[in-house]
Design an enzyme around this catalytic site. Structure first.
Site, PDB file in Angstrom:
ATOM      1  N   LYS A  75       7.751  -8.161  -2.755  1.00  0.00           N
ATOM      2  CA  LYS A  75       6.267  -8.134  -2.771  1.00  0.00           C
ATOM      3  C   LYS A  75       5.459  -8.406  -1.834  1.00  0.00           C
ATOM      4  O   LYS A  75       5.856  -9.617  -1.084  1.00  0.00           O
ATOM      5  CB  LYS A  75       5.839  -8.965  -4.227  1.00  0.00           C
ATOM      6  N   SER A 155      -0.364  -7.493 -10.985  1.00  0.00           N
ATOM      7  CA  SER A 155      -0.601  -7.079  -9.665  1.00  0.00           C
ATOM      8  C   SER A 155       0.618  -6.452  -8.788  1.00  0.00           C
ATOM      9  O   SER A 155       0.699  -5.863  -7.948  1.00  0.00           O
ATOM     10  CB  SER A 155      -1.519  -8.174  -8.893  1.00  0.00           C
ATOM     11  N   SER A 179       0.850 -11.228 -13.605  1.00  0.00           N
ATOM     12  CA  SER A 179       1.272 -10.131 -12.597  1.00  0.00           C
ATOM     13  C   SER A 179       2.580  -9.706 -12.579  1.00  0.00           C
ATOM     14  O   SER A 179       2.935  -8.976 -11.715  1.00  0.00           O
ATOM     15  CB  SER A 179       0.445 -10.572 -11.422  1.00  0.00           C
TER      16      SER A 179
END
Lengths: 484, 95
Positions: A75, A155, A179
């Site tokens: 990420k 997210s 998330s």
């Protein structure tokens, strides 16, 4: 071996150990899949040369470890030395860290191969990946009989899409209010947020420091367990890092539920709950009961206040954390003609931050401002204490909690234009975040429209093992094999 | 409590975010929408409840007061929008 990308991480480990294929072959198969799926926009940066060099070192025997040769996506919230790290924000376009985050350093120590940086909502603020400055991530899933593009959740939406589309064996995610868990549920994969303090926050770009936790996202509970063991561990550079031994989660995994007490929080059965979600929850309860668990009804009376509490605490911390983006030390700078340093700060931040980030910074600034601090922020911290106490009391009656992960399957882009409608997506995930508890989502079934649905397991502090075991029990019972 | 356009301009100033006059009405409406929603927390009885700042009470560690890092000015300055002679550079502050 033709479909190396179809193997689970656990199978890849075994195949590499048995020399059925090389780490370079495994990495190349993923790089090819990434090149063929760029329309998903899952990766912001691909690092094929680095990945192949890391894989070659594994094949040469100069790199080893429990994750030797396993290709992962990272990420873009994790600082990676020498590789652009942006948090999905225009303000950090071109930022190349000179250091490696604690979590990614652990994965590299254990031999993992990094394929690139995964797209995400800007500064992890979003539940649909629509706030990224690098464009939205598209879910590899489509509803039955529809060609409409769907959100991958957020997210960690790039992580979710990449894992589901077989563009990496597993990925790092971060979870501030859901998330990891919500996107995992939206794309039919597993993801776990450990207890706050288990994974180092050092070098992970901060959103809300009292809530942020890293965790793995992968296609099975066992895959998550392998990654979690590597990602967790004490780091003295993070003042809230827990100085405790980390169990070998994969080795300890049994899925045994006999004699375990599973709590079902009454307050999570919302008025007007999607009947499909309610039915899946009931199915999950039946599965764990038939595995020998005792089902206990519990109460978490302050549940309805979790979201508003979160939307005071998280923006307050964000407004403070994001003050560092001032165009001086890193990131992009905008100086209006003839402007002084104050004009430079304001113009830099106006140009560099997206709408949702600005909104949250301003909410945070307001609730922390003189005259309003006690009414908003102090009150939210008190309600947070009550929410945490609810969980403590519930865990006197049960070992884990079972709930749905999200109130609906994945939705279409633009479907939640109102910020509060978007925030409500995290209704089931935010309470555990506020209490710092380990929690995971496991794919448990498909909606009538053919989209994945997840169930969430929440555990006691530090009981990731109990969460993973319940997750494995659900995974086995559900037999989820659907693919995008 | 709701915010007016003057308060929104003040918040933007405190947050160091330049806001144009065109943006103010929309922001005012959005912020009021969110503030109106979070105000429901006021109805919770929190008498005698200690505010929770961390999920790990009393956990903050101390470390030895020793230098553990440094001597890397090039790395520190590598991502600066503007750096000269080993310093971060900003527009002129003192006239």
């Amino acid at each position: 071996m033709s479909n190396l990308t179809d193997l689970s991480l656990t199978e890849m480990k075994a195949g590499l150990a048995a020399r059925m294929f090389s780490a370079v072959e495994l990495t190349q198969a993923h790089l090819d899949a990434m090149a063929a799926n760029r329309h998903l926009n899952a990766y912001i940066v691909e690092t094929p040369e680095l990945a192949l060099a890391q894989a070659k070192a594994v094949d040469d025997g100069t790199r080893g470890g429990p994750l030797a040769g396993i290709p992962l996506g990272i990420k873009d919230l994790f600082a990676t030395e020498g590789v652009q790290t942006t948090a999905g924000s225009a303000i950090l376009k071109g930022f190349v860290p000179r250091y490696e985050s604690g979590v990614t350093a652990n994965l590299l120590r254990d031999g993992a191969v990094f394929l690139g940086k995964l797209n995400m909502d800007e500064f992890a603020m979003g539940s649909s990946n629509e706030t990224s400055a690098f464009g939205k991530v598209i879910s590899p899933w489509k509803a039955r009989g529809s060609d409409a593009e769907l959100v991958p959740g957020g997210s960690s939406g790039g992580s979710a899409a990449a894992v589901a589309a077989r563009l990496c064996a597993g990925a790092t995610g971060t979870d501030t209010g859901g998330s990891i868990r919500q996107p995992a549920a939206f794309v039919g994969i597993a993801g776990i947020k450990p207890t706050y303090g288990r994974a180092s926050r050092w070098g992970t770009i901060a959103f809300a420091s009292s809530l942020d936790q890293a965790g793995p996202m992968a296609r099975s509970v066992s895959d998550c367990a392998h990654l979690l063991t590597s990602m967790c561990g004490f780091d003295d550079r993070d003042s809230t890092s827990l100085d405790l031994p980390v169990p070998d989660f994969a080795a300890g995994l049994t899925g045994a539920m006999k004699g375990k007490r599973v709590g079902i929080p009454a307050e999570y059965r919302l008025d007007g709950m999607d009947p499909e979600i309610a039915a899946l929850w009931d199915q999950g309860i039946a599965w764990l009961r038939s595995e020998g668990a005792e089902i206990v009804s519990v109460s978490l009376p302050h549940t309805k206040y979790a979201l508003p509490t979160y939307y005071i605490v998280a923006p307050a911390e964000a407004s403070s954390n994001l003050a560092r983006y001032d165009g001086v030390r890193y990131g992009n700078r905008v100086t209006p003609p003839g402007g002084n340093v104050h004009d430079m700060y304001a113009a830099t931040r106006a140009a560099g931050f997206g709408k949702e980030v600005k909104r949250r910074i301003m909410i945070g600034t307001y609730v922390l401002s003189a005259g309003f601090y006690d009414a908003y922020y102090t009150q939210a911290q008190k309600v947070r204490a009550l929410i945490a106490r609810d969980f403590e009391l519930a865990f006197q009656q049960c070992d884990v909690l079972l709930t749905p992960t999200a109130p609906s399957p994945a939705f279409a882009f633009g479907a939640k234009a109102d910020p509060i409608a978007m925030y409500l997506n995290d209704v089931f995930t935010v309470p555990a975040s506020l209490a710092g508890l380990p929690a995971m989502s496991v794919p448990a079934g498909l909606s009538a429209s053919g989209l994945p649905l997840g169930l969430q397991i929440i555990g006691r502090p530090l009981d990731e093992m109990g969460v993973l075991d319940a997750g494995l029990a659900i995974e086995r019972a559900a037999g989820f094999t659907a693919r995008p | 409590m709701s915010v007016d356009s003057e308060t929104v301009r003040k918040i933007a100033r405190l947050a160091r975010i330049a806001v144009t006059e065109d943006e103010v009405p929309g922001l005012t409406e959005q912020l009021n929408g969110i503030l109106g929603w979070i105000e429901q927390l006021g109805e919770v009885d929190t008498k005698g409840v200690e505010p929770m700042a961390s999920v790990m009470p009393g956990h903050l560690r101390w470390r030895a007061d020793a230098v553990t890092d440094g001597g890397i000015p090039d790395k520190v300055l590598a991502n600066a929008p503007e750096a000269t002679s080993g310093f971060f550079a900003v527009p002129k502050v003192i006239e």
